[in-house]
Design an enzyme around this catalytic site. Structure first.
Site, PDB file in Angstrom:
ATOM      1  N   ASP A  79      17.621  -1.955  -2.844  1.00  0.00           N
ATOM      2  CA  ASP A  79      18.204  -0.772  -3.486  1.00  0.00           C
ATOM      3  C   ASP A  79      19.417  -0.283  -2.699  1.00  0.00           C
ATOM      4  O   ASP A  79      19.606  -0.640  -1.539  1.00  0.00           O
ATOM      5  CB  ASP A  79      17.148   0.340  -3.584  1.00  0.00           C
ATOM      6  CG  ASP A  79      16.338   0.509  -2.305  1.00  0.00           C
ATOM      7  OD1 ASP A  79      16.840   0.144  -1.227  1.00  0.00           O
ATOM      8  OD2 ASP A  79      15.218   1.013  -2.379  1.00  0.00           O
ATOM      9  N   ASN A 147       5.361   8.945  -1.638  1.00  0.00           N
ATOM     10  CA  ASN A 147       4.899   9.223  -3.001  1.00  0.00           C
ATOM     11  C   ASN A 147       4.489   7.937  -3.735  1.00  0.00           C
ATOM     12  O   ASN A 147       4.321   7.938  -4.946  1.00  0.00           O
ATOM     13  CB  ASN A 147       5.990   9.960  -3.797  1.00  0.00           C
ATOM     14  CG  ASN A 147       7.262   9.128  -3.941  1.00  0.00           C
ATOM     15  OD1 ASN A 147       7.355   8.010  -3.416  1.00  0.00           O
ATOM     16  ND2 ASN A 147       8.252   9.657  -4.642  1.00  0.00           N
ATOM     17  N   HIS A 149       6.301   5.195  -3.966  1.00  0.00           N
ATOM     18  CA  HIS A 149       7.399   4.434  -4.578  1.00  0.00           C
ATOM     19  C   HIS A 149       7.618   3.097  -3.878  1.00  0.00           C
ATOM     20  O   HIS A 149       7.282   2.913  -2.716  1.00  0.00           O
ATOM     21  CB  HIS A 149       8.692   5.262  -4.667  1.00  0.00           C
ATOM     22  CG  HIS A 149       9.489   5.396  -3.409  1.00  0.00           C
ATOM     23  ND1 HIS A 149      10.420   6.390  -3.233  1.00  0.00           N
ATOM     24  CD2 HIS A 149       9.517   4.681  -2.250  1.00  0.00           C
ATOM     25  CE1 HIS A 149      10.984   6.254  -2.042  1.00  0.00           C
ATOM     26  NE2 HIS A 149      10.450   5.237  -1.429  1.00  0.00           N
ATOM     27  N   GLU A 154      10.605   5.496  -8.488  1.00  0.00           N
ATOM     28  CA  GLU A 154       9.835   6.712  -8.260  1.00  0.00           C
ATOM     29  C   GLU A 154       8.671   6.782  -9.263  1.00  0.00           C
ATOM     30  O   GLU A 154       8.668   6.052 -10.258  1.00  0.00           O
ATOM     31  CB  GLU A 154      10.755   7.938  -8.418  1.00  0.00           C
ATOM     32  CG  GLU A 154      11.983   7.933  -7.502  1.00  0.00           C
ATOM     33  CD  GLU A 154      11.672   8.184  -6.018  1.00  0.00           C
ATOM     34  OE1 GLU A 154      10.503   8.026  -5.600  1.00  0.00           O
ATOM     35  OE2 GLU A 154      12.614   8.517  -5.272  1.00  0.00           O
TER      36      GLU A 154
HETATM   37  C1  GLP Z   1      13.307   4.270   1.093  1.00  0.00           C
HETATM   38  C2  GLP Z   1      13.479   2.878   0.487  1.00  0.00           C
HETATM   39  C3  GLP Z   1      12.164   2.173   0.358  1.00  0.00           C
HETATM   40  C4  GLP Z   1      11.388   2.244   1.642  1.00  0.00           C
HETATM   41  C5  GLP Z   1      11.149   3.682   1.988  1.00  0.00           C
HETATM   42  C6  GLP Z   1      10.310   3.846   3.234  1.00  0.00           C
HETATM   43  O1  GLP Z   1      12.868   5.175   0.166  1.00  0.00           O
HETATM   44  N1  GLP Z   1      14.099   2.937  -0.785  1.00  0.00           N
HETATM   45  O2  GLP Z   1      12.397   0.821  -0.007  1.00  0.00           O
HETATM   46  O3  GLP Z   1      10.170   1.587   1.479  1.00  0.00           O
HETATM   47  O4  GLP Z   1      12.401   4.268   2.183  1.00  0.00           O
HETATM   48  O5  GLP Z   1      11.112   4.026   4.353  1.00  0.00           O
HETATM   49  P1  GLP Z   1      10.538   4.065   5.803  1.00  0.00           P
HETATM   50  O6  GLP Z   1      10.244   2.647   6.176  1.00  0.00           O
HETATM   51  O7  GLP Z   1      11.656   4.631   6.632  1.00  0.00           O
HETATM   52  O8  GLP Z   1       9.339   4.899   5.795  1.00  0.00           O
END
Ligand code: GLP
Length: 249
Positions: A79, A147, A149, A154
């Site tokens: 993303d 959440n 996702h 989302e």
């Molecule tokens: C963002 C990304 C996700 C990722 C999430 C968790 O929202 N779009 O792909 O899984 O962060 O991030 P972290 O690893 O910093 O908790």
């Protein structure tokens, strides 16, 4: 849309491993990448951003720099924030190339296919077609949001979604605040869809820390519902989940 590798009749069993520490995931993740490289001549590998993968990306940089692991793969990711081309700080592609400089070299050589940072449907369709032309993602690394996702899918995102533009949830923007400080996190992003993610041949999801425990529990034990996007992984035949003890709850 991708054709998800979904088994509708019975849920496949998720392979869940609870590790002593987040650091213990690094050799396992490198091993997954090694296996994928060994199996396919030029595999497409989907990387994930976020703190969860920072140690892995650092270790990957060392492996690639020292020849411990051949750069015999094409990289992509999940993303991108709208309006963040790879050279723009705080973007996802920028994060990957900073954490793992060999990915930056691959980007310049055309061996790292970044997610578009514009929402135009023609651009997203071309990106999707490009990934398909390479045989689709063979190995997809995934984190999970608080959440539930996946990428920026989302809660409420349809399970069969392809690449699309999306509003970011409040918790997602809150979690991104330090990344964008002193500015505000973007409101929108481009994300691979849940259908796109399910199209990967092998999926490895990591979740570390207590803040992820509720999302992990819903993913593993709650209903398979669009309210918890990660629950859809229970329909994929080849998912490995790596947790530390706090995330395993
Ligand atoms: C963002 C990304 C996700 C990722 C999430 C968790 O929202 N779009 O792909 O899984 O962060 O991030 P972290 O690893 O910093 O908790």
């Amino acid at each position: 849309m991708h054709s998800p590798r979904v088994m509708p009749e019975r849920e496949p069993v998720m392979d869940v491993r609870v590790l002593e520490s987040a650091a213990a995931a690094v050799p396992l993740l490198l091993g997954e990448l090694r296996n994928t490289i060994a199996r396919t001549r030029m595999p497409l590998v989907g990387f994930a951003t976020g703190n969860t993968f920072a140690a892995f990306l650092r270790a990957l940089a060392v492996e690639l720099d020292t020849g411990g692991l051949p750069a015999a793969f094409v990289a992509t990711h999940l993303d991108e924030y709208q309006g963040f081309p790879p050279e723009r700080r705080s973007g996802m592609a920028h994060e990957l190339c900073t954490a793992c400089p060999p990915l930056g070299a691959m980007l310049r050589a055309g061996a790292f296919v970044p997610v578009p940072h514009v929402e135009e449907s023609k651009v997203l369709a071309a990106h999707d077609a490009r990934l398909r032309a390479m045989g689709g993602v063979q190995l997809q690394f995934l984190g999970i949001g608080r959440n539930g996702h996946l990428a920026f899918n989302e809660p409420g995102t349809p399970f069969d979604s392809g690449f699309h533009g999306t509003d970011l949830a409040t918790t997602t923007r809150d979690d991104a605040r330090t990344r964008f400080a002193p500015g505000e996190p973007p409101l929108r992003a481009v994300t691979s869809g849940l259908g796109t993610i399910l199209g990967a041949r092998r999926i490895v999801l990591c979740a570390f820390g207590e803040a992820k425990a509720a999302a992990v529990r819903a993913m593993r034990h709650g209903p398979v519902t669009e309210a918890c996007p990660a629950s859809v992984l229970r329909r994929h035949p080849s998912v490995l989940v790596l947790l530390d003890r706090p995330a395993a709850g």
